[in-house]
Enzyme design. Sequence first.
Site, PDB file in Angstrom:
ATOM      1  N   CYS A 229       0.810  -1.232   0.000  1.00  0.00           N
ATOM      2  CA  CYS A 229       0.000   0.000   0.000  1.00  0.00           C
ATOM      3  C   CYS A 229       0.833   1.267   0.000  1.00  0.00           C
ATOM      4  O   CYS A 229       0.454   2.260  -0.598  1.00  0.00           O
ATOM      5  CB  CYS A 229      -0.975   0.000   1.180  1.00  0.00           C
ATOM      6  SG  CYS A 229      -0.177   0.373   2.758  1.00  0.00           S
TER       7      CYS A 229
ATOM      8  N   HIS B  81      -1.365   1.633   7.032  1.00  0.00           N
ATOM      9  CA  HIS B  81      -2.032   1.480   5.738  1.00  0.00           C
ATOM     10  C   HIS B  81      -2.455   2.850   5.216  1.00  0.00           C
ATOM     11  O   HIS B  81      -3.215   3.561   5.874  1.00  0.00           O
ATOM     12  CB  HIS B  81      -3.238   0.539   5.877  1.00  0.00           C
ATOM     13  CG  HIS B  81      -3.925   0.254   4.581  1.00  0.00           C
ATOM     14  ND1 HIS B  81      -3.276  -0.338   3.517  1.00  0.00           N
ATOM     15  CD2 HIS B  81      -5.190   0.504   4.158  1.00  0.00           C
ATOM     16  CE1 HIS B  81      -4.128  -0.456   2.506  1.00  0.00           C
ATOM     17  NE2 HIS B  81      -5.283   0.056   2.875  1.00  0.00           N
TER      18      HIS B  81
ATOM     19  N   ASP C  66      -8.809   3.117  -2.327  1.00  0.00           N
ATOM     20  CA  ASP C  66      -7.766   2.232  -1.783  1.00  0.00           C
ATOM     21  C   ASP C  66      -7.503   1.137  -2.806  1.00  0.00           C
ATOM     22  O   ASP C  66      -8.307   0.221  -2.963  1.00  0.00           O
ATOM     23  CB  ASP C  66      -8.242   1.630  -0.457  1.00  0.00           C
ATOM     24  CG  ASP C  66      -7.221   0.677   0.156  1.00  0.00           C
ATOM     25  OD1 ASP C  66      -6.159   0.463  -0.454  1.00  0.00           O
ATOM     26  OD2 ASP C  66      -7.489   0.147   1.248  1.00  0.00           O
TER      27      ASP C  66
END
Length: 294
Positions: free
Chosen positions: A72, A111, A126
């Site tokens: 991520c 994250h 995301d």
Amino acid sequence: MKDKMNLDEYFRRIGLHGSYDKPDLATLKLIHKQHVMSVPFENLSIHCGETITMDLEVIFNKIVRSRRGGWCLENNFLFGWVLREMGYDTTMLGSRVFISTSNDTSPYESHLIHMVVIDGKAYIADVSFGVSSQVWEPLELISGKDQPQAAGVFRLIDKGDIWVLEKTGRKPEILNPDFAKSSLVNSNKTKQIYCFTLVPREADHFFEKNHSLQTDPTSMFTNKSICSLQTPTGFRALIGWTYSEVTYKPEQDVDVYDMRNITDDEIEQILREKFDVKLQNKLQPVNNKAWYTL
């Protein structure tokens, strides 16, 4: 002189040809979905002697020019650059991942996600959680609203001081009996994925975590080599030596898991054929015990 990062190269990497200069919701949905279908969520660098850095040009060269994936802090960091370049009103946020074994969230914001505002409405983008928790399209930032997608029904819940992302999925149907009790299979229908606040974050907020996640011997990412890619029917994943193809069957309320262990000799071929990933250095697969489910 190195070539500068540019949007056209990024669009080609995610399978789009043409120019996308309208920062609207339809375009955001399109590039979000194309990204997760084209760019794997993977931490293979850790397991083939490379260092993961939060330098945008390095990430661009890795993901776009070398056709790799990333985790991520690479994928979503790059995606944020894309959104800003396209003219979206976007804010970087930090989230704490829910750890299934302890029934709690990580104490750290490890994250990275984005809040994108379009026509006065906020969305969460995301492109890099991977496996069955991956949203294919951005989620509306509305508390409690069921938002059905391929993987199941996602919900964002405003708890006052934090927002929680949860998903209600389907029952896993495991084809290979050897994996009937695999710790990689999550049998909880509803699970919390992560929680976040709307406090804007800068890249340096994640630098320390980016380092510790790839060096700490207790980190999940040092204990498992992970490569996952979304497909039009579900997703594929290679965790250590375990290769899985998961097919979403919403009409039967099941997800079909086709899982098998592969040999060291098959790793390179599987990465190339199933994930379109070609590594420059040799991968040392790892699958130690650590909280991680597909």
